[in-house]
Design a protein around this motif. Structure first.
Motif, PDB file in Angstrom:
ATOM      1  N   LEU A 147      61.514 -18.761 -33.899  1.00 36.27           N
ATOM      2  CA  LEU A 147      60.835 -18.799 -32.458  1.00 36.27           C
ATOM      3  C   LEU A 147      61.147 -20.708 -33.492  1.00 36.27           C
ATOM      4  CD1 LEU A 147      57.232 -16.833 -32.013  1.00 36.27           C
ATOM      5  CD2 LEU A 147      59.537 -16.616 -31.055  1.00 36.27           C
ATOM      6  N   PRO A 148      61.955 -20.988 -32.441  1.00 34.53           N
ATOM      7  CA  PRO A 148      61.676 -22.211 -32.076  1.00 34.53           C
ATOM      8  C   PRO A 148      60.406 -22.498 -32.341  1.00 34.53           C
ATOM      9  CG  PRO A 148      62.696 -20.977 -30.434  1.00 34.53           C
ATOM     10  CD  PRO A 148      61.576 -20.312 -30.735  1.00 34.53           C
ATOM     11  N   VAL A 149      60.451 -24.050 -33.011  1.00 35.46           N
ATOM     12  CA  VAL A 149      59.902 -24.843 -33.369  1.00 35.46           C
ATOM     13  C   VAL A 149      58.669 -25.356 -33.090  1.00 35.46           C
ATOM     14  CG1 VAL A 149      58.489 -26.700 -34.716  1.00 35.46           C
ATOM     15  CG2 VAL A 149      60.469 -25.612 -35.953  1.00 35.46           C
ATOM     16  N   GLY A 150      59.179 -26.022 -31.452  1.00 35.71           N
ATOM     17  CA  GLY A 150      58.228 -26.399 -30.659  1.00 35.71           C
ATOM     18  C   GLY A 150      56.871 -26.754 -30.855  1.00 35.71           C
ATOM     19  N   ASP A 151      55.662 -27.214 -30.722  1.00 36.48           N
ATOM     20  CA  ASP A 151      54.407 -27.570 -30.319  1.00 36.48           C
ATOM     21  C   ASP A 151      53.678 -25.607 -31.479  1.00 36.48           C
ATOM     22  OD1 ASP A 151      54.055 -25.744 -28.066  1.00 36.48           O
ATOM     23  OD2 ASP A 151      52.959 -27.562 -27.302  1.00 36.48           O
ATOM     24  N   THR A 152      54.246 -25.084 -32.066  1.00 36.60           N
ATOM     25  CA  THR A 152      53.571 -23.975 -32.195  1.00 36.60           C
ATOM     26  C   THR A 152      54.705 -23.407 -33.819  1.00 36.60           C
ATOM     27  OG1 THR A 152      54.647 -22.198 -30.421  1.00 36.60           O
ATOM     28  CG2 THR A 152      52.662 -22.753 -30.121  1.00 36.60           C
ATOM     29  N   PRO A 153      54.507 -24.770 -34.319  1.00 36.43           N
ATOM     30  CA  PRO A 153      55.424 -23.644 -36.074  1.00 36.43           C
ATOM     31  C   PRO A 153      54.979 -22.953 -36.377  1.00 36.43           C
ATOM     32  CG  PRO A 153      53.757 -26.086 -35.621  1.00 36.43           C
ATOM     33  CD  PRO A 153      53.813 -25.704 -34.743  1.00 36.43           C
ATOM     34  N   HIS A 154      52.946 -22.558 -36.240  1.00 41.80           N
ATOM     35  CA  HIS A 154      52.602 -21.515 -37.113  1.00 41.80           C
ATOM     36  C   HIS A 154      53.391 -19.925 -36.252  1.00 41.80           C
ATOM     37  CE1 HIS A 154      50.527 -22.029 -33.290  1.00 41.80           C
ATOM     38  NE2 HIS A 154      50.060 -20.936 -33.629  1.00 41.80           N
ATOM     39  N   ARG A 155      53.515 -20.252 -34.840  1.00 40.67           N
ATOM     40  CA  ARG A 155      54.525 -18.417 -34.656  1.00 40.67           C
ATOM     41  C   ARG A 155      56.055 -18.628 -35.456  1.00 40.67           C
ATOM     42  NH1 ARG A 155      54.865 -18.137 -29.839  1.00 40.67           N
ATOM     43  NH2 ARG A 155      54.769 -15.848 -30.210  1.00 40.67           N
ATOM     44  N   GLU A 156      56.330 -17.923 -35.807  1.00 43.94           N
ATOM     45  CA  GLU A 156      56.833 -18.214 -37.108  1.00 43.94           C
ATOM     46  C   GLU A 156      58.454 -17.376 -35.821  1.00 43.94           C
ATOM     47  OE1 GLU A 156      56.066 -17.851 -41.116  1.00 43.94           O
ATOM     48  OE2 GLU A 156      55.839 -20.261 -40.800  1.00 43.94           O
ATOM     49  N   THR A 157      58.298 -15.785 -36.412  1.00 43.19           N
ATOM     50  CA  THR A 157      58.522 -14.696 -35.567  1.00 43.19           C
ATOM     51  C   THR A 157      58.017 -14.165 -34.481  1.00 43.19           C
ATOM     52  OG1 THR A 157      57.657 -12.693 -36.690  1.00 43.19           O
ATOM     53  CG2 THR A 157      59.397 -14.156 -37.909  1.00 43.19           C
ATOM     54  N   ALA A 158      58.720 -13.576 -33.850  1.00 42.10           N
ATOM     55  CA  ALA A 158      58.447 -12.906 -32.651  1.00 42.10           C
ATOM     56  C   ALA A 158      57.984 -11.332 -32.456  1.00 42.10           C
ATOM     57  CB  ALA A 158      60.016 -12.464 -31.093  1.00 42.10           C
ATOM     58  N   LEU A 159      58.052 -11.144 -34.356  1.00 36.01           N
ATOM     59  CA  LEU A 159      57.573  -9.904 -33.918  1.00 36.01           C
ATOM     60  C   LEU A 159      56.035  -9.233 -33.888  1.00 36.01           C
ATOM     61  CD1 LEU A 159      58.500  -7.916 -36.356  1.00 36.01           C
ATOM     62  CD2 LEU A 159      57.518  -8.848 -37.658  1.00 36.01           C
ATOM     63  N   PRO A 160      56.063  -8.339 -32.798  1.00 34.15           N
ATOM     64  CA  PRO A 160      54.822  -8.055 -32.702  1.00 34.15           C
ATOM     65  C   PRO A 160      53.886  -8.166 -33.644  1.00 34.15           C
ATOM     66  CG  PRO A 160      56.303  -6.563 -31.947  1.00 34.15           C
ATOM     67  CD  PRO A 160      56.912  -7.056 -32.981  1.00 34.15           C
ATOM     68  N   PRO A 161      51.846  -7.980 -32.904  1.00 37.45           N
ATOM     69  CA  PRO A 161      51.174  -8.369 -33.905  1.00 37.45           C
ATOM     70  C   PRO A 161      51.779  -6.197 -34.165  1.00 37.45           C
ATOM     71  CG  PRO A 161      50.877  -9.314 -32.154  1.00 37.45           C
ATOM     72  CD  PRO A 161      51.595  -8.974 -31.818  1.00 37.45           C
ATOM     73  N   GLY A 162      51.265  -6.435 -35.383  1.00 38.01           N
ATOM     74  CA  GLY A 162      50.238  -5.136 -36.398  1.00 38.01           C
ATOM     75  C   GLY A 162      51.969  -4.295 -36.374  1.00 38.01           C
ATOM     76  N   ALA A 163      52.969  -4.949 -36.472  1.00 37.24           N
ATOM     77  CA  ALA A 163      54.214  -4.584 -36.475  1.00 37.24           C
ATOM     78  C   ALA A 163      55.193  -4.396 -37.843  1.00 37.24           C
ATOM     79  CB  ALA A 163      55.855  -5.246 -35.694  1.00 37.24           C
ATOM     80  N   LEU A 164      55.911  -3.480 -38.594  1.00 40.86           N
ATOM     81  CA  LEU A 164      55.996  -2.812 -39.640  1.00 40.86           C
ATOM     82  C   LEU A 164      57.767  -3.063 -39.244  1.00 40.86           C
ATOM     83  CD1 LEU A 164      56.607  -2.319 -42.613  1.00 40.86           C
ATOM     84  CD2 LEU A 164      56.826   0.099 -41.715  1.00 40.86           C
ATOM     85  N   ILE A 165      58.518  -4.068 -40.028  1.00 42.52           N
ATOM     86  CA  ILE A 165      60.162  -4.148 -39.964  1.00 42.52           C
ATOM     87  C   ILE A 165      60.372  -2.861 -40.891  1.00 42.52           C
ATOM     88  CG2 ILE A 165      61.775  -4.893 -41.083  1.00 42.52           C
ATOM     89  CD1 ILE A 165      60.265  -7.838 -40.924  1.00 42.52           C
ATOM     90  N   THR A 166      61.246  -1.810 -39.811  1.00 41.01           N
ATOM     91  CA  THR A 166      61.603  -0.747 -41.016  1.00 41.01           C
ATOM     92  C   THR A 166      63.442  -0.624 -41.586  1.00 41.01           C
ATOM     93  OG1 THR A 166      62.472   0.081 -39.077  1.00 41.01           O
ATOM     94  CG2 THR A 166      60.417   0.480 -39.832  1.00 41.01           C
TER      95      THR A 166
END
Length: 330
Positions: free
Chosen positions: A194-213
Protein backbone atom coordinates in the motif's frame (compact mmCIF):
# COMPACT_ATOMS: atom_id res chain seq x y z
CA UNK A 1 10.50 -10.73 25.38
CA UNK A 2 6.85 -11.59 25.96
CA UNK A 3 6.09 -15.23 26.68
CA UNK A 4 4.32 -16.86 23.76
CA UNK A 5 2.69 -20.13 22.79
CA UNK A 6 3.84 -22.24 19.88
CA UNK A 7 1.95 -24.56 17.53
CA UNK A 8 3.00 -26.27 14.34
CA UNK A 9 0.46 -26.34 11.53
CA UNK A 10 0.21 -29.42 9.30
CA UNK A 11 -2.04 -28.03 6.58
CA UNK A 12 -3.13 -24.65 5.22
CA UNK A 13 -6.69 -24.84 6.52
CA UNK A 14 -5.43 -25.76 9.98
CA UNK A 15 -2.98 -22.86 10.02
CA UNK A 16 -5.71 -20.39 9.09
CA UNK A 17 -8.04 -21.84 11.73
CA UNK A 18 -5.37 -21.49 14.42
CA UNK A 19 -4.84 -17.84 13.54
CA UNK A 20 -8.57 -17.20 13.45
CA UNK A 21 -8.89 -18.57 16.97
CA UNK A 22 -6.18 -16.23 18.30
CA UNK A 23 -6.02 -12.70 16.81
CA UNK A 24 -2.76 -12.05 18.68
CA UNK A 25 -1.02 -14.96 16.95
CA UNK A 26 1.46 -14.67 14.07
CA UNK A 27 2.54 -17.07 11.37
CA UNK A 28 6.17 -18.15 11.67
CA UNK A 29 8.24 -19.07 8.63
CA UNK A 30 11.98 -18.71 9.02
CA UNK A 31 11.57 -16.08 11.72
CA UNK A 32 14.54 -14.04 10.47
CA UNK A 33 12.58 -10.79 10.80
CA UNK A 34 9.73 -11.62 13.15
CA UNK A 35 11.91 -13.02 15.94
CA UNK A 36 14.18 -9.96 15.81
CA UNK A 37 11.14 -7.72 16.19
CA UNK A 38 9.92 -9.82 19.09
CA UNK A 39 13.25 -9.34 20.84
CA UNK A 40 12.98 -5.55 20.56
CA UNK A 41 9.32 -5.52 21.62
CA UNK A 42 7.99 -4.22 18.30
CA UNK A 43 6.08 -7.46 17.79
CA UNK A 44 4.43 -9.13 20.80
CA UNK A 45 2.48 -12.14 19.54
CA UNK A 46 0.72 -14.33 22.05
CA UNK A 47 1.31 -17.38 19.87
CA UNK A 48 3.47 -18.41 16.94
CA UNK A 49 1.97 -20.72 14.33
CA UNK A 50 4.81 -22.50 12.55
CA UNK A 51 4.01 -22.97 8.86
CA UNK A 52 7.35 -24.39 7.71
CA UNK A 53 5.94 -27.92 7.34
CA UNK A 54 3.12 -26.89 5.02
CA UNK A 55 3.35 -28.34 1.48
CA UNK A 56 4.30 -24.98 -0.01
CA UNK A 57 8.01 -25.57 -0.58
CA UNK A 58 8.23 -26.13 -4.33
CA UNK A 59 9.20 -24.08 -7.38
CA UNK A 60 7.16 -25.36 -10.31
CA UNK A 61 7.40 -24.34 -13.98
CA UNK A 62 4.02 -23.66 -15.56
CA UNK A 63 2.96 -24.67 -19.05
CA UNK A 64 2.66 -21.04 -20.17
CA UNK A 65 6.32 -20.37 -19.33
CA UNK A 66 5.83 -18.81 -15.92
CA UNK A 67 6.77 -20.11 -12.49
CA UNK A 68 4.83 -20.98 -9.37
CA UNK A 69 6.80 -20.43 -6.16
CA UNK A 70 5.56 -21.76 -2.83
CA UNK A 71 5.53 -19.50 0.22
CA UNK A 72 7.82 -21.72 2.31
CA UNK A 73 10.51 -22.04 -0.36
CA UNK A 74 13.68 -20.78 1.27
CA UNK A 75 15.56 -17.87 -0.22
CA UNK A 76 18.54 -20.16 -0.84
CA UNK A 77 16.45 -22.69 -2.75
CA UNK A 78 14.79 -19.94 -4.77
CA UNK A 79 18.09 -18.33 -5.77
CA UNK A 80 19.67 -21.61 -6.88
CA UNK A 81 16.69 -23.11 -8.71
CA UNK A 82 17.73 -23.68 -12.33
CA UNK A 83 14.45 -22.38 -13.80
CA UNK A 84 14.63 -19.19 -11.74
CA UNK A 85 18.20 -18.62 -12.87
CA UNK A 86 17.29 -19.30 -16.50
CA UNK A 87 13.97 -17.48 -16.81
CA UNK A 88 14.35 -14.66 -14.24
CA UNK A 89 18.07 -14.21 -13.46
CA UNK A 90 17.49 -10.82 -11.82
CA UNK A 91 15.32 -12.54 -9.22
CA UNK A 92 18.08 -15.01 -8.36
CA UNK A 93 20.60 -12.16 -8.17
CA UNK A 94 18.29 -10.11 -5.93
CA UNK A 95 17.86 -12.96 -3.47
CA UNK A 96 21.60 -13.65 -3.36
CA UNK A 97 22.22 -9.95 -2.71
CA UNK A 98 20.11 -10.06 0.43
CA UNK A 99 21.34 -11.21 3.84
CA UNK A 100 23.91 -13.92 4.52
CA UNK A 101 23.94 -17.54 3.45
CA UNK A 102 22.79 -18.64 6.90
CA UNK A 103 19.82 -16.27 6.84
CA UNK A 104 18.88 -17.24 3.28
CA UNK A 105 18.81 -20.87 4.38
CA UNK A 106 16.09 -19.99 6.92
CA UNK A 107 14.17 -17.10 5.34
CA UNK A 108 11.09 -17.94 3.27
CA UNK A 109 9.46 -16.31 0.27
CA UNK A 110 6.29 -15.49 2.21
CA UNK A 111 8.23 -14.01 5.10
CA UNK A 112 10.43 -11.99 2.77
CA UNK A 113 7.35 -10.33 1.27
CA UNK A 114 6.12 -9.37 4.72
CA UNK A 115 9.37 -8.19 6.26
CA UNK A 116 9.18 -4.77 7.83
CA UNK A 117 11.34 -1.68 7.55
CA UNK A 118 14.73 -1.48 9.20
CA UNK A 119 14.26 2.21 10.06
CA UNK A 120 16.00 2.79 13.39
CA UNK A 121 13.06 4.73 14.79
CA UNK A 122 10.70 1.86 14.02
CA UNK A 123 12.82 -0.67 15.89
CA UNK A 124 13.58 1.66 18.85
CA UNK A 125 10.70 1.38 21.30
CA UNK A 126 11.83 4.55 23.09
CA UNK A 127 11.07 6.65 19.99
CA UNK A 128 7.74 7.60 18.39
CA UNK A 129 6.87 5.95 15.08
CA UNK A 130 3.67 6.11 13.06
CA UNK A 131 4.20 2.54 11.88
CA UNK A 132 4.17 1.26 15.46
CA UNK A 133 1.80 3.79 17.05
CA UNK A 134 -0.33 5.63 14.49
CA UNK A 135 -0.39 9.36 15.15
CA UNK A 136 2.75 9.40 17.30
CA UNK A 137 4.89 11.07 14.62
CA UNK A 138 7.81 10.36 12.32
CA UNK A 139 11.08 11.58 13.89
CA UNK A 140 13.05 10.51 10.81
CA UNK A 141 11.73 13.52 8.88
CA UNK A 142 13.80 15.85 11.03
CA UNK A 143 16.28 13.25 12.29
CA UNK A 144 18.44 10.49 10.81
CA UNK A 145 17.18 9.79 7.30
CA UNK A 146 20.19 9.36 5.02
CA UNK A 147 18.87 5.98 3.84
CA UNK A 148 15.21 6.92 3.70
CA UNK A 149 12.67 7.44 0.92
CA UNK A 150 12.90 9.90 -1.94
CA UNK A 151 9.76 8.69 -3.77
CA UNK A 152 6.19 8.30 -2.56
CA UNK A 153 6.87 9.34 1.04
CA UNK A 154 4.71 11.62 3.18
CA UNK A 155 5.25 13.47 6.44
CA UNK A 156 3.70 10.45 8.14
CA UNK A 157 6.54 8.09 7.16
CA UNK A 158 9.76 8.23 5.13
CA UNK A 159 11.01 4.68 5.75
CA UNK A 160 11.97 2.36 2.89
CA UNK A 161 11.01 -1.23 2.20
CA UNK A 162 14.01 -3.53 2.81
CA UNK A 163 13.34 -6.47 0.47
CA UNK A 164 15.58 -7.16 -2.53
CA UNK A 165 13.45 -10.05 -3.70
CA UNK A 166 10.28 -7.95 -3.83
CA UNK A 167 11.95 -5.44 -6.18
CA UNK A 168 12.59 -8.14 -8.78
CA UNK A 169 9.11 -9.59 -8.30
CA UNK A 170 7.67 -6.12 -8.90
CA UNK A 171 9.61 -5.74 -12.14
CA UNK A 172 8.21 -9.03 -13.43
CA UNK A 173 4.54 -8.48 -12.47
CA UNK A 174 4.43 -11.24 -9.88
CA UNK A 175 1.12 -12.17 -8.27
CA UNK A 176 0.88 -12.99 -4.56
CA UNK A 177 -1.45 -15.88 -3.77
CA UNK A 178 -3.07 -16.28 -0.36
CA UNK A 179 -5.69 -18.29 1.48
CA UNK A 180 -8.29 -17.12 4.00
CA UNK A 181 -11.11 -18.83 5.86
CA UNK A 182 -13.36 -17.67 3.00
CA UNK A 183 -11.19 -19.20 0.31
CA UNK A 184 -8.24 -18.33 -1.92
CA UNK A 185 -7.33 -14.93 -3.34
CA UNK A 186 -4.54 -13.18 -5.16
CA UNK A 187 -3.02 -9.72 -5.48
CA UNK A 188 -0.62 -8.37 -8.11
CA UNK A 189 2.52 -7.42 -6.22
CA UNK A 190 2.03 -3.84 -7.44
CA UNK A 191 -1.22 -3.74 -5.43
CA UNK A 192 0.02 -5.91 -2.56
CA UNK A 193 2.02 -3.07 -0.98
CA UNK A 194 0.00 0.00 0.00
CA UNK A 195 1.09 3.63 -0.49
CA UNK A 196 2.16 5.40 2.69
CA UNK A 197 -0.58 8.05 2.71
CA UNK A 198 -1.54 8.91 6.25
CA UNK A 199 -1.72 5.24 7.36
CA UNK A 200 1.86 3.92 7.21
CA UNK A 201 0.97 1.20 9.74
CA UNK A 202 -1.10 -0.46 6.97
CA UNK A 203 1.66 -1.90 4.81
CA UNK A 204 -0.08 -4.49 2.63
CA UNK A 205 -3.52 -5.17 1.18
CA UNK A 206 -3.44 -8.73 2.52
CA UNK A 207 -6.84 -9.47 4.14
CA UNK A 208 -6.94 -10.07 7.92
CA UNK A 209 -6.26 -13.68 8.80
CA UNK A 210 -4.73 -14.48 5.40
CA UNK A 211 -1.82 -16.84 4.85
CA UNK A 212 0.42 -16.26 1.86
CA UNK A 213 0.62 -19.56 -0.03
CA UNK A 214 2.87 -18.57 -2.91
CA UNK A 215 3.85 -16.29 -5.73
CA UNK A 216 3.18 -16.70 -9.44
CA UNK A 217 5.51 -15.22 -12.04
CA UNK A 218 3.81 -14.82 -15.42
CA UNK A 219 5.77 -15.66 -18.57
CA UNK A 220 8.11 -12.83 -19.51
CA UNK A 221 10.61 -13.56 -22.29
CA UNK A 222 12.27 -10.19 -21.62
CA UNK A 223 13.18 -11.37 -18.12
CA UNK A 224 15.66 -13.91 -19.50
CA UNK A 225 18.04 -11.01 -20.02
CA UNK A 226 17.75 -9.20 -16.73
CA UNK A 227 19.94 -7.90 -13.95
CA UNK A 228 19.71 -6.82 -10.32
CA UNK A 229 22.13 -4.13 -9.23
CA UNK A 230 22.43 -3.18 -5.56
CA UNK A 231 24.43 -0.48 -3.80
CA UNK A 232 25.12 -0.82 -0.09
CA UNK A 233 27.34 0.85 2.44
CA UNK A 234 29.61 -2.16 2.94
CA UNK A 235 30.66 -5.07 0.79
CA UNK A 236 29.38 -7.74 3.17
CA UNK A 237 25.65 -8.30 3.44
CA UNK A 238 23.71 -5.12 4.16
CA UNK A 239 20.44 -3.50 3.21
CA UNK A 240 20.43 -1.46 0.03
CA UNK A 241 20.80 2.29 -0.18
CA UNK A 242 19.73 1.94 -3.81
CA UNK A 243 18.84 -0.95 -6.10
CA UNK A 244 17.40 -1.65 -9.52
CA UNK A 245 15.91 -4.70 -11.22
CA UNK A 246 16.09 -4.26 -14.99
CA UNK A 247 15.25 -6.30 -18.06
CA UNK A 248 15.40 -5.12 -21.65
CA UNK A 249 14.75 -6.49 -25.13
CA UNK A 250 16.68 -4.64 -27.83
CA UNK A 251 16.29 -5.36 -31.54
CA UNK A 252 17.91 -3.35 -34.32
CA UNK A 253 19.04 -0.84 -31.73
CA UNK A 254 15.51 -0.11 -30.48
CA UNK A 255 13.98 -1.03 -27.10
CA UNK A 256 11.11 -3.43 -27.78
CA UNK A 257 10.26 -4.30 -24.18
CA UNK A 258 11.59 -3.26 -20.79
CA UNK A 259 10.94 -3.90 -17.11
CA UNK A 260 12.32 -1.63 -14.41
CA UNK A 261 11.80 -1.50 -10.65
CA UNK A 262 13.71 0.42 -7.98
CA UNK A 263 14.55 -0.55 -4.42
CA UNK A 264 15.43 1.37 -1.25
CA UNK A 265 13.78 4.54 -2.55
CA UNK A 266 10.22 4.20 -1.22
CA UNK A 267 8.05 2.45 1.34
CA UNK A 268 7.41 -0.28 -1.23
CA UNK A 269 9.23 -1.63 -4.28
CA UNK A 270 8.92 1.11 -6.90
CA UNK A 271 7.85 0.17 -10.42
CA UNK A 272 9.46 2.72 -12.74
CA UNK A 273 6.51 3.21 -15.10
CA UNK A 274 7.60 6.69 -16.24
CA UNK A 275 11.03 5.38 -17.20
CA UNK A 276 9.54 2.37 -18.98
CA UNK A 277 7.32 4.68 -21.05
CA UNK A 278 10.33 6.71 -22.19
CA UNK A 279 12.32 3.60 -23.04
CA UNK A 280 9.74 1.62 -25.01
CA UNK A 281 10.23 2.13 -28.74
CA UNK A 282 13.21 4.45 -28.25
CA UNK A 283 16.86 3.99 -29.27
CA UNK A 284 18.82 1.88 -26.82
CA UNK A 285 21.50 4.46 -26.12
CA UNK A 286 22.91 6.53 -23.29
CA UNK A 287 20.72 9.54 -24.13
CA UNK A 288 17.52 7.51 -23.86
CA UNK A 289 18.63 5.75 -20.69
CA UNK A 290 19.48 9.06 -19.04
CA UNK A 291 16.17 10.58 -20.10
CA UNK A 292 14.28 7.58 -18.74
CA UNK A 293 16.00 7.82 -15.36
CA UNK A 294 15.33 11.56 -15.23
CA UNK A 295 11.65 11.04 -16.01
CA UNK A 296 11.25 8.59 -13.14
CA UNK A 297 13.22 10.66 -10.66
CA UNK A 298 11.43 13.90 -11.52
CA UNK A 299 8.95 12.98 -8.76
CA UNK A 300 11.70 12.57 -6.15
CA UNK A 301 11.34 14.66 -3.01
CA UNK A 302 14.56 14.07 -1.09
CA UNK A 303 15.10 15.12 2.50
CA UNK A 304 18.11 17.25 3.54
CA UNK A 305 20.42 14.26 4.01
CA UNK A 306 19.38 11.77 1.33
CA UNK A 307 19.50 13.86 -1.84
CA UNK A 308 22.49 11.78 -2.95
CA UNK A 309 20.02 9.01 -3.79
CA UNK A 310 18.70 10.93 -6.79
CA UNK A 311 22.14 10.92 -8.42
CA UNK A 312 22.85 7.39 -7.24
CA UNK A 313 19.65 6.00 -8.71
CA UNK A 314 20.08 7.85 -11.99
CA UNK A 315 23.56 6.39 -12.42
CA UNK A 316 22.42 2.94 -11.32
CA UNK A 317 19.54 2.83 -13.82
CA UNK A 318 21.74 4.03 -16.68
CA UNK A 319 24.50 1.55 -15.79
CA UNK A 320 22.13 -1.44 -15.59
CA UNK A 321 20.39 -0.61 -18.86
CA UNK A 322 23.70 0.04 -20.63
CA UNK A 323 25.11 -3.32 -19.58
CA UNK A 324 22.00 -5.17 -20.72
CA UNK A 325 21.86 -3.33 -24.05
CA UNK A 326 25.51 -4.10 -24.74
CA UNK A 327 24.90 -7.78 -23.99
CA UNK A 328 22.03 -7.77 -26.47
CA UNK A 329 24.34 -6.76 -29.30
CA UNK A 330 27.01 -9.40 -28.66
Amino acid sequence: MREFGYQRASDVAGAIALLGADPDARFLGGGTNLVDLMKTGVERPARLIDVRDLPLDRVEPMEDGGLRIGATVTNSDLATHPEVRRRYPALAQAVLAGASGQLRNMATVGGNLLQRTRCGYFTDMTKPCNKRVPGSGCPAVEGEHHNHAILGATDHCVAVHPSDMAVALTAFDAVVRYETADGPGELPVGEFYLPVGDTPHRETALPPGALITGVTLPPAPVAARSRYRKVRERASYAFAIGAVAAAIDVRDGVVQDVRLALGAVASRPWRAVAAEAVLTGAPADAETFTAAAAAELAAARPLPHNGYKVTLMRNLVVAALTELAEEATR
